[in-house]
Write an enzyme that holds these catalytic residues in place. Structure first.
Site, mmCIF file in Angstrom:
data_model
loop_
_atom_site.group_PDB
_atom_site.id
_atom_site.type_symbol
_atom_site.label_atom_id
_atom_site.label_comp_id
_atom_site.label_asym_id
_atom_site.label_seq_id
_atom_site.Cartn_x
_atom_site.Cartn_y
_atom_site.Cartn_z
ATOM 1 N N ALA A 40 -8.684 2.481 7.452
ATOM 2 C CA ALA A 40 -9.759 3.191 6.796
ATOM 3 C C ALA A 40 -10.888 3.593 7.730
ATOM 4 O O ALA A 40 -11.910 4.086 7.285
ATOM 5 C CB ALA A 40 -10.299 2.366 5.636
ATOM 6 N N SER A 41 -10.714 3.399 9.031
ATOM 7 C CA SER A 41 -11.646 4.011 9.980
ATOM 8 C C SER A 41 -10.900 4.802 11.044
ATOM 9 O O SER A 41 -11.485 5.652 11.700
ATOM 10 C CB SER A 41 -12.532 2.963 10.656
ATOM 11 O OG SER A 41 -11.784 2.176 11.550
ATOM 12 N N SER A 42 -9.607 4.537 11.219
ATOM 13 C CA SER A 42 -8.840 5.271 12.232
ATOM 14 C C SER A 42 -7.357 5.193 11.907
ATOM 15 O O SER A 42 -6.918 4.350 11.118
ATOM 16 C CB SER A 42 -9.100 4.690 13.635
ATOM 17 O OG SER A 42 -8.566 3.381 13.739
ATOM 18 N N GLY A 43 -6.619 6.078 12.520
ATOM 19 C CA GLY A 43 -5.167 6.061 12.363
ATOM 20 C C GLY A 43 -4.509 6.340 13.694
ATOM 21 O O GLY A 43 -5.153 6.828 14.636
ATOM 22 N N ASP A 72 -0.421 -2.171 4.579
ATOM 23 C CA ASP A 72 -0.447 -2.556 5.985
ATOM 24 C C ASP A 72 -0.289 -4.060 6.198
ATOM 25 O O ASP A 72 0.311 -4.485 7.191
ATOM 26 C CB ASP A 72 -1.703 -2.032 6.690
ATOM 27 C CG ASP A 72 -2.990 -2.303 5.930
ATOM 28 O OD1 ASP A 72 -3.024 -3.247 5.113
ATOM 29 O OD2 ASP A 72 -3.963 -1.565 6.155
ATOM 30 N N THR A 73 -0.777 -4.873 5.273
ATOM 31 C CA THR A 73 -0.591 -6.308 5.432
ATOM 32 C C THR A 73 0.881 -6.683 5.280
ATOM 33 O O THR A 73 1.384 -7.581 5.966
ATOM 34 C CB THR A 73 -1.416 -7.101 4.401
ATOM 35 O OG1 THR A 73 -2.755 -6.631 4.423
ATOM 36 C CG2 THR A 73 -1.399 -8.580 4.716
ATOM 37 N N THR A 97 -10.317 -6.218 10.326
ATOM 38 C CA THR A 97 -11.451 -6.002 9.449
ATOM 39 C C THR A 97 -11.427 -7.007 8.303
ATOM 40 O O THR A 97 -12.445 -7.575 7.929
ATOM 41 C CB THR A 97 -11.422 -4.570 8.893
ATOM 42 O OG1 THR A 97 -11.509 -3.662 9.981
ATOM 43 C CG2 THR A 97 -12.580 -4.337 7.945
ATOM 44 N N ASN A 157 -7.433 -13.525 0.895
ATOM 45 C CA ASN A 157 -8.075 -12.356 1.482
ATOM 46 C C ASN A 157 -9.495 -12.743 1.874
ATOM 47 O O ASN A 157 -10.333 -12.999 1.003
ATOM 48 C CB ASN A 157 -8.085 -11.216 0.452
ATOM 49 C CG ASN A 157 -8.291 -9.870 1.078
ATOM 50 O OD1 ASN A 157 -8.622 -9.771 2.247
ATOM 51 N ND2 ASN A 157 -8.111 -8.826 0.297
ATOM 52 N N GLN A 161 -17.971 -6.134 13.054
ATOM 53 C CA GLN A 161 -17.919 -4.677 13.210
ATOM 54 C C GLN A 161 -19.193 -4.042 12.657
ATOM 55 O O GLN A 161 -19.762 -3.125 13.258
ATOM 56 C CB GLN A 161 -16.685 -4.119 12.483
ATOM 57 C CG GLN A 161 -15.364 -4.535 13.111
ATOM 58 C CD GLN A 161 -14.185 -4.280 12.195
ATOM 59 O OE1 GLN A 161 -14.354 -3.954 11.017
ATOM 60 N NE2 GLN A 161 -12.985 -4.444 12.709
#
Length: 504
Positions: free
Chosen positions: A11-14, A237-238, A259, A296, A304
């Site tokens: 959710a900040s980069s790919g 992704d997890t 994150t 979680n 960050q």
């Protein structure tokens, strides 16, 4: 040479990671990277899915330009978020991001229909206000016309697979983050969906990782410069990150560190007891119906956020999603940045994560801790101010320097890991002897050492590219590169550096 392409979007980069197998070892190559910036739209924090898809195509073009054409492709992202499509397959409304405030109070609204106890017994899903169930409750409460117009619901990676192939699939692992999948039946809980007044037509048959979605649409083949098959990975992704853990037995705790910190283990069956609910553990679906039984935890989001705040980076643009570990410079303690500044709080040069770690080491004796999972740390205007306020409210020494603030975060995180492992042992009946850490956070040697000290367990750190690697593993298993998951995990262990940290 058979190439496999993992499109791994946080959710900040790919990034696009190419993988292939050579002499039994897995070789990775980053081929393309891009930013994922949230936008403010119609009063909500939203994802720019059109721009993200354009980056998916640009990364595919980069493969063609490099002369390394993948035979297979798969996309993974964070969980819980979705889009609605009308009967023309056009998005209805906006792709609202999970940190948006629209879900405030929706847990109480849902509880009027189904109690928290019953909901957990049925779904096994940890209560988080951003879960899809609460997002849909918000839509029904605030914008019911959107649900009335909708013909399809697709989680974010399912939507990208649809744009690539024209085929709609709802993938199992991401669906289980919604709070709407029955943990025992491993399918959408239609009785729950009916009780909440949600349209049944939005919830189709769930597909497992390894399922073929389809071939690229002709226009996509033309634009990208090649054709390939699209495969479902563990699109959450997890789920992909847990696949990359090289552990062999049930005595290892898994930690996807980024994150968010996802700490837990794999189980054959869900654990939906009242004790488990009170401990707020979740049962997320995994590859071949394995369950990721995990906690979680807020994770490196706090560090960050502190760094972004000091360096003047826009908060909304920099937010990341649940379970995403980012190895991008500036998003994880990688030590790859050029700027350094050892003075606390100075802005003449960019503060890096190694700078922050060095300052924290100088304040080892600072003892204050915070509850990292307190909602006040989810999306504050100032993370430093929130940490100081929490310490003041709880009658602890208030951190005065950047080093003390960062040391407080490290101590708080490792304390929560230790507490969670003790709860995990009680809930599963297992005694754990080690922790396997994957993801960008596994590069933080200082954190790894403190985890080992706080838990009294041996820590094994690596591989770094956990999510992309897990994505690729599913593709490789589909293609027959490995006979089963254990053989693939053995290859991971032989292919990547795994660092050991002892607790003495």
């Amino acid at each position: 040479m058979t190439y496999y392409l993992a499109v791994d979007i946080g959710a900040s980069s790919g990034r696009h990671i190419l993988g292939h197998v050579m002499e039994g070892k897995i070789i990775l190559e980053e081929i393309y990277r891009f930013d994922n910036l949230q936008i403010r739209k119609n009063g909500h924090d939203c994802w720019n899915v059109n721009e993200l898809f354009s980056h998916i195509i640009m990364g595919m073009k980069a493969c063609q330009k490099a002369g390394k054409i993948p035979s297979f492709l798969a996309v993974d992202t964070w969980g819980v978020d979705f889009v609605l499509l009308d009967n023309n397959d056009t998005i209805i409304g906006d792709a609202v991001a999970y940190r948006d405030s629209r879900t405030q109070g929706m847990d109480k609204l849902v509880a009027e229909t189904i109690s928290a106890e019953t909901l957990y017994q049925q779904t096994g899903t940890q209560k988080q206000l951003f879960n899809t169930i609460y997002q849909l409750a918000a839509l029904k409460n605030q914008c019911p016309q959107l649900l009335e117009q909708a013909e399809s619901l697709l989680m974010i990676p399912d939507y990208f697979h649809f744009l690539l192939t024209g085929v709609k699939k709802q993938e199992y692992t991401n669906a289980t983050t919604s709070g709407l999948v029955n943990a025992c039946k491993k399918e959408w809980d239609l009785s729950l969906i009916d009780a909440l007044g949600l349209p049944r037509k939005l919830f189709d048959k769930l597909s497992m990782p390894g399922t073929v979605v389809g071939s690229l649409k002709p226009e996509i083949c033309k634009e990208a410069g090649f054709c390939c098959q699209v495969i479902l990975p563990a699109t959450h992704d997890t789920g992909s990150a847990f696949l990359a853990v090289p552990a062999k037995d049930n005595q290892a705790v898994y930690l996807s560190s980024g994150t968010w910190s996802l700490l837990g283990t794999e189980t054959a069956n869900p654990i939906t007891t009242e004790e488990s609910r009170r401990a707020n553990f979740t049962n997320e679906g995994g590859y071949h119906y394995r369950f990721r039984y995990l906690k979680n935890i807020m994770g490196l989001w706090m560090l960050q956020s502190i760094r972004r705040e000091i360096n003047g980076v826009d908060y909304v643009a920099g937010k990341e999603g649940p379970g995403k570990e980012s190895s991008q410079t500036g998003n994880s303690p990688s030590g790859r940045e050029l700027h350094t500044n050892q003075s606390e709080g100075a802005n003449s040069a960019k503060i890096t994560f190694p700078d922050m770690i060095a300052l924290a080491k100088e304040r080892e004796s600072f003892s204050s801790v915070v509850d990292v999972d307190n909602p006040c740390f989810l999306s504050p205007d100032s993370m430093r101010a929130e940490i100081k306020a929490y310490c003041a409210r709880t009658n602890q020494p208030v951190p005065q320097t950047l080093g003390e603030v960062v040391q407080c975060v490290y101590k708080s995180l490792t304390r929560r890991y230790a507490e969670s492992i003790r709860k995990l042992e009680r809930l599963t009946g297992n005694c754990y002897t080690s922790i396997n850490i994957v993801g960008g956070g596994c590069q933080d040697s200082y954190l790894n050492k403190k985890i080992a000290q706080a838990t009294g367990l041996t820590v094994y750190a690596g591989p770094v590219e956990g999510t992309a690697l897990g994505n690729l593993i599913v593709q490789m298993l589909h293609a027959g590169e490995f006979s089963d998951l254990q053989q693939a995990r053995n290859a991971i262990k032989q292919s990547f550096e795994i660092r050991r940290y002892d607790h003495e």
